[in-house]
Design a protein around this motif. Structure first.
Motif, PDB file in Angstrom:
ATOM      1  N   PHE A  37       0.831  -1.197   0.000  1.00 43.83           N
ATOM      2  CA  PHE A  37       0.000   0.000   0.000  1.00 43.83           C
ATOM      3  C   PHE A  37       0.868   1.251   0.000  1.00 43.83           C
ATOM      4  CE2 PHE A  37      -2.128  -3.396   2.234  1.00 43.83           C
ATOM      5  CZ  PHE A  37      -3.369  -3.433   1.628  1.00 43.83           C
ATOM      6  N   PHE A 107      -7.804   3.050   6.490  1.00 44.15           N
ATOM      7  CA  PHE A 107      -8.604   2.166   5.648  1.00 44.15           C
ATOM      8  C   PHE A 107      -8.719   0.810   6.315  1.00 44.15           C
ATOM      9  CE2 PHE A 107      -4.290   1.379   4.245  1.00 44.15           C
ATOM     10  CZ  PHE A 107      -4.244   0.022   3.937  1.00 44.15           C
ATOM     11  N   PHE A 109      -8.949  -3.394   5.404  1.00 46.85           N
ATOM     12  CA  PHE A 109      -8.537  -4.338   4.370  1.00 46.85           C
ATOM     13  C   PHE A 109      -9.074  -5.712   4.737  1.00 46.85           C
ATOM     14  CE2 PHE A 109      -5.132  -6.939   2.293  1.00 46.85           C
ATOM     15  CZ  PHE A 109      -5.477  -6.610   0.999  1.00 46.85           C
ATOM     16  N   SER A 130     -10.702  -6.957  -0.400  1.00 48.88           N
ATOM     17  CA  SER A 130     -11.325  -5.655  -0.615  1.00 48.88           C
ATOM     18  C   SER A 130     -10.723  -4.596   0.295  1.00 48.88           C
ATOM     19  CB  SER A 130     -12.845  -5.726  -0.413  1.00 48.88           C
ATOM     20  OG  SER A 130     -13.150  -6.002   0.934  1.00 48.88           O
ATOM     21  N   VAL A 131     -10.701  -3.379  -0.212  1.00 47.36           N
ATOM     22  CA  VAL A 131     -10.301  -2.204   0.555  1.00 47.36           C
ATOM     23  C   VAL A 131     -11.586  -1.444   0.844  1.00 47.36           C
ATOM     24  CG1 VAL A 131      -9.036  -0.022   0.521  1.00 47.36           C
ATOM     25  CG2 VAL A 131      -8.026  -2.070  -0.520  1.00 47.36           C
ATOM     26  N   ASP A 132     -11.814  -1.129   2.114  1.00 45.74           N
ATOM     27  CA  ASP A 132     -13.036  -0.444   2.526  1.00 45.74           C
ATOM     28  C   ASP A 132     -12.698   0.868   3.237  1.00 45.74           C
ATOM     29  OD1 ASP A 132     -14.721  -2.594   1.631  1.00 45.74           O
ATOM     30  OD2 ASP A 132     -14.113  -3.703   3.424  1.00 45.74           O
ATOM     31  N   PHE A 136      -9.340   4.214  -3.510  1.00 44.14           N
ATOM     32  CA  PHE A 136      -8.054   3.596  -3.828  1.00 44.14           C
ATOM     33  C   PHE A 136      -8.004   3.237  -5.304  1.00 44.14           C
ATOM     34  CE2 PHE A 136     -10.786  -0.001  -3.254  1.00 44.14           C
ATOM     35  CZ  PHE A 136     -10.295  -0.985  -4.106  1.00 44.14           C
ATOM     36  N   TYR A 138      -5.841   0.179  -7.689  1.00 40.78           N
ATOM     37  CA  TYR A 138      -4.950  -0.977  -7.656  1.00 40.78           C
ATOM     38  C   TYR A 138      -4.226  -1.068  -8.992  1.00 40.78           C
ATOM     39  CZ  TYR A 138      -3.228  -5.746  -7.529  1.00 40.78           C
ATOM     40  OH  TYR A 138      -2.420  -6.855  -7.578  1.00 40.78           O
ATOM     41  N   TYR A 145      -1.533  -1.054  -4.019  1.00 41.84           N
ATOM     42  CA  TYR A 145      -2.786  -0.358  -3.776  1.00 41.84           C
ATOM     43  C   TYR A 145      -2.420   1.073  -3.383  1.00 41.84           C
ATOM     44  CZ  TYR A 145      -5.190  -4.883  -3.374  1.00 41.84           C
ATOM     45  OH  TYR A 145      -5.711  -6.125  -3.607  1.00 41.84           O
ATOM     46  N   ILE A 147      -3.763   4.282  -1.775  1.00 37.49           N
ATOM     47  CA  ILE A 147      -4.863   4.706  -0.919  1.00 37.49           C
ATOM     48  C   ILE A 147      -4.858   6.235  -0.876  1.00 37.49           C
ATOM     49  CG2 ILE A 147      -5.898   4.543   1.379  1.00 37.49           C
ATOM     50  CD1 ILE A 147      -5.628   1.815  -0.036  1.00 37.49           C
TER      51      ILE A 147
END
Length: 152
Positions: A37, A107, A109, A130-132, A136, A138, A145, A147
């Motif tokens: 990241f 974030f 993950f 998933s990134v929540d 972001f 990728y 990733y 962010i």
């Protein structure tokens, strides 16, 4: 006496088949993929660690499912400042990691990882990643990733 020899032959064939390990000469080490990241300023695109807004010693990665910290590495060489999480997927597991800097969650993950075996090797299949709670991008060519963060 004939039955005895016949049983002995069948037993020896069975034992030799059980001891024949087709994987004994196979070298393989398949660690799970690591996740990398880069945290950048949403407005400028500048890396928040390189600019001094964030400090790498203030990073925490915690699995919110069991409240345990997870291992990570911070790479800060040659003007590259990246957070690498390499500790997911060594076992079958589900993690929901909260990545925070200075106590503020940047974030989440989520990973559903399954450790499998086949063709004499173990490997990890990621069923869901998933990134929540963050915007972001990728980059599949680098595996990074990016962010986007609005610094406070």
């Amino acid at each position: 006496m004939m039955k005895f020899y016949l049983r002995l032959i069948v037993l020896l064939i069975f034992l030799s088949a059980c001891s024949n390990n087709t994987c004994k000469d196979v070298d393989c080490f398949s660690p799970p993929e690591s996740f990398t990241f880069e945290l950048v300023d949403r407005s400028t695109g500048e890396n928040l660690f390189a600019s001094g807004i964030f400090n790498s010693s203030d990073i925490a990665v915690v699995n919110s499912l069991d409240a345990l910290p997870r291992e990570f590495t911070f790479i800060d060489e040659d003007e590259i400042d990246l957070l690498v999480i390499y500790s997911v997927g060594w076992d079958t597991e589900v993690v929901n990691l909260a990545v925070s800097v200075s106590g503020q969650v940047v974030f989440n993950f989520y990973v559903d990882a399954e450790r499998l075996s086949g063709n004499c090797c173990s490997y990890t299949r990621f069923n869901e990643v998933s990134v929540d709670n963050a915007d972001f991008e990728y980059d599949s060519s680098t595996g990074i990733y990016t962010i986007f963060v609005q610094p406070q």
